[in-house]
Write a protein that holds these residues in place. Sequence first.
Motif, PDB file in Angstrom:
ATOM      1  N   VAL A 145     -10.381 -57.555 -13.620  1.00 20.98           N
ATOM      2  CA  VAL A 145     -11.123 -56.558 -12.854  1.00 20.98           C
ATOM      3  C   VAL A 145     -10.290 -56.178 -11.644  1.00 20.98           C
ATOM      4  N   ARG A 146     -10.171 -54.894 -11.398  1.00 22.15           N
ATOM      5  CA  ARG A 146      -9.433 -54.419 -10.233  1.00 22.15           C
ATOM      6  C   ARG A 146     -10.157 -54.877  -8.966  1.00 22.15           C
ATOM      7  N   PRO A 147      -9.484 -55.633  -8.094  1.00 24.67           N
ATOM      8  CA  PRO A 147     -10.191 -56.097  -6.897  1.00 24.67           C
ATOM      9  C   PRO A 147     -10.622 -54.905  -6.051  1.00 24.67           C
ATOM     10  N   PRO A 148     -11.828 -54.907  -5.536  1.00 26.32           N
ATOM     11  CA  PRO A 148     -12.268 -53.808  -4.673  1.00 26.32           C
ATOM     12  C   PRO A 148     -11.463 -53.787  -3.373  1.00 26.32           C
ATOM     13  N   MET A 149     -11.480 -52.648  -2.704  1.00 20.96           N
ATOM     14  CA  MET A 149     -10.655 -52.482  -1.506  1.00 20.96           C
ATOM     15  C   MET A 149     -10.972 -53.521  -0.440  1.00 20.96           C
ATOM     16  N   TRP A 150     -12.248 -53.859  -0.254  1.00 21.72           N
ATOM     17  CA  TRP A 150     -12.581 -54.841   0.786  1.00 21.72           C
ATOM     18  C   TRP A 150     -11.934 -56.182   0.487  1.00 21.72           C
ATOM     19  N   ALA A 151     -11.876 -56.555  -0.795  1.00 20.15           N
ATOM     20  CA  ALA A 151     -11.280 -57.841  -1.158  1.00 20.15           C
ATOM     21  C   ALA A 151      -9.771 -57.802  -0.949  1.00 20.15           C
ATOM     22  N   ARG A 152      -9.158 -56.667  -1.305  1.00 18.99           N
ATOM     23  CA  ARG A 152      -7.713 -56.559  -1.103  1.00 18.99           C
ATOM     24  C   ARG A 152      -7.360 -56.608   0.381  1.00 18.99           C
ATOM     25  N   ARG A 153      -8.144 -55.920   1.183  1.00 18.16           N
ATOM     26  CA  ARG A 153      -7.904 -55.968   2.629  1.00 18.16           C
ATOM     27  C   ARG A 153      -8.048 -57.389   3.161  1.00 18.16           C
ATOM     28  N   ALA A 154      -9.120 -58.071   2.723  1.00 12.11           N
ATOM     29  CA  ALA A 154      -9.382 -59.430   3.227  1.00 12.11           C
ATOM     30  C   ALA A 154      -8.212 -60.351   2.899  1.00 12.11           C
ATOM     31  N   VAL A 155      -7.720 -60.272   1.664  1.00  7.50           N
ATOM     32  CA  VAL A 155      -6.620 -61.139   1.256  1.00  7.50           C
ATOM     33  C   VAL A 155      -5.334 -60.732   1.966  1.00  7.50           C
ATOM     34  N   PHE A 156      -5.119 -59.420   2.097  1.00  9.75           N
ATOM     35  CA  PHE A 156      -3.905 -58.926   2.751  1.00  9.75           C
ATOM     36  C   PHE A 156      -3.823 -59.420   4.199  1.00  9.75           C
ATOM     37  N   TYR A 157      -4.915 -59.326   4.929  1.00  9.76           N
ATOM     38  CA  TYR A 157      -4.884 -59.737   6.336  1.00  9.76           C
ATOM     39  C   TYR A 157      -4.875 -61.246   6.478  1.00  9.76           C
ATOM     40  N   ARG A 158      -5.568 -61.955   5.579  1.00  9.63           N
ATOM     41  CA  ARG A 158      -5.516 -63.415   5.647  1.00  9.63           C
ATOM     42  C   ARG A 158      -4.086 -63.906   5.437  1.00  9.63           C
ATOM     43  N   ASP A 159      -3.394 -63.333   4.457  1.00  7.73           N
ATOM     44  CA  ASP A 159      -2.041 -63.780   4.146  1.00  7.73           C
ATOM     45  C   ASP A 159      -0.992 -63.059   4.997  1.00  7.73           C
ATOM     46  N   ARG A 160      -1.426 -62.367   6.018  1.00  9.28           N
ATOM     47  CA  ARG A 160      -0.557 -61.732   7.015  1.00  9.28           C
ATOM     48  C   ARG A 160       0.435 -60.762   6.390  1.00  9.28           C
ATOM     49  N   GLY A 161       0.042 -60.161   5.279  1.00  8.04           N
ATOM     50  CA  GLY A 161       0.901 -59.149   4.678  1.00  8.04           C
ATOM     51  C   GLY A 161       2.189 -59.695   4.099  1.00  8.04           C
ATOM     52  N   ARG A 162       2.240 -60.998   3.855  1.00  8.95           N
ATOM     53  CA  ARG A 162       3.462 -61.610   3.323  1.00  8.95           C
ATOM     54  C   ARG A 162       3.186 -62.284   1.999  1.00  8.95           C
ATOM     55  N   CYS A 163       4.230 -62.313   1.161  1.00 13.24           N
ATOM     56  CA  CYS A 163       4.137 -63.077  -0.088  1.00 13.24           C
ATOM     57  C   CYS A 163       3.876 -64.538   0.268  1.00 13.24           C
ATOM     58  N   THR A 164       2.852 -65.123  -0.314  1.00 10.27           N
ATOM     59  CA  THR A 164       2.514 -66.500   0.049  1.00 10.27           C
ATOM     60  C   THR A 164       3.512 -67.489  -0.535  1.00 10.27           C
ATOM     61  N   ALA A 165       4.329 -67.055  -1.517  1.00 17.04           N
ATOM     62  CA  ALA A 165       5.289 -67.979  -2.124  1.00 17.04           C
ATOM     63  C   ALA A 165       6.642 -67.938  -1.417  1.00 17.04           C
ATOM     64  N   CYS A 166       7.192 -66.741  -1.206  1.00 13.99           N
ATOM     65  CA  CYS A 166       8.546 -66.667  -0.651  1.00 13.99           C
ATOM     66  C   CYS A 166       8.562 -66.086   0.766  1.00 13.99           C
ATOM     67  N   GLY A 167       7.451 -65.604   1.228  1.00 14.19           N
ATOM     68  CA  GLY A 167       7.388 -65.138   2.606  1.00 14.19           C
ATOM     69  C   GLY A 167       7.860 -63.712   2.826  1.00 14.19           C
ATOM     70  N   THR A 168       8.253 -63.030   1.754  1.00 10.60           N
ATOM     71  CA  THR A 168       8.695 -61.637   1.903  1.00 10.60           C
ATOM     72  C   THR A 168       7.623 -60.803   2.587  1.00 10.60           C
ATOM     73  N   ASP A 169       8.091 -60.033   3.563  1.00 13.71           N
ATOM     74  CA  ASP A 169       7.159 -59.168   4.301  1.00 13.71           C
ATOM     75  C   ASP A 169       6.781 -57.977   3.431  1.00 13.71           C
ATOM     76  N   LEU A 170       5.535 -57.865   3.121  1.00 14.58           N
ATOM     77  CA  LEU A 170       5.057 -56.766   2.278  1.00 14.58           C
ATOM     78  C   LEU A 170       4.362 -55.690   3.094  1.00 14.58           C
ATOM     79  N   SER A 171       4.271 -55.911   4.405  1.00 15.84           N
ATOM     80  CA  SER A 171       3.442 -55.016   5.209  1.00 15.84           C
ATOM     81  C   SER A 171       4.080 -53.644   5.382  1.00 15.84           C
TER      82      SER A 171
END
Length: 223
Positions: A145-171
């Motif tokens: 299921v495509r995550p809704p926008m609120w869920a994507r935002r929540a995860v994006f801000y929690r993980d500080r816009g970075r890949c949680t595995a390698c730390g690449t800045d995705l912001s």
Amino acid sequence: MNDTDGPTRMPFGPDPIYPDWILPVDAAMLQYGIIDEPLFFIPDEPAPEGSPGSEGSSSEPKDPYHVVNACYDYLLNLRWTQVYEDLMSRITDEVFYVMFLNRRALANLNQFLSGYVGEIASDGFDPDEASLADLFVRDGELKRVRPPMWARRAVFYRDRGRCTACGTDLSGLIDTLSVGNYNHMVPLARSGLNDVTNLQLLCENCNSQKSDKVEDPSNRYRR
Ligand SMILES: [Zn+2]
């Protein structure tokens, strides 16, 4: 209610030496301002038998479980009240707020839940639950299921816009909120859930390497 030694109580009131006792559930409702005064007070304990100064007729049989029973009755009835609903709602919000920051705890939770999903057969639903069967791609595996926008935002801000595995800045990417970067910690192929608690941010490189493997969630946290 599962405490076989009886209910836990907490001191209450202005006098620290001789406090009244109230139940933690009342204390919590007071703390949140859901109620203005305790709904229940622990009844006085019966004096030991034959002790001098015991009030009332000492020949009356004492019930050693009167506190436990009184609390049990109170808690049993409380569960159907609006104030209790309000308390649960507040606690749920707070627990979620704290828990959502901890990917490892969420991964453990989702690992646990996947055990239930994995046992669900898509033809095992009653006819009046037929729509639930549409959620599955096969037995024990939910459709993506495509995550809704609120869920994507929540995860994006929690993980500080970075890949949680390698730390690449995705912001800095234009499509920071593209679905491809939202990875299921417990993969759907392993009976994972389409739930915001099961998502983490991964760069496309790490996401493609992870595929359907279950890996420990990153314990990389930014202060
Ligand atoms: Zn990465």
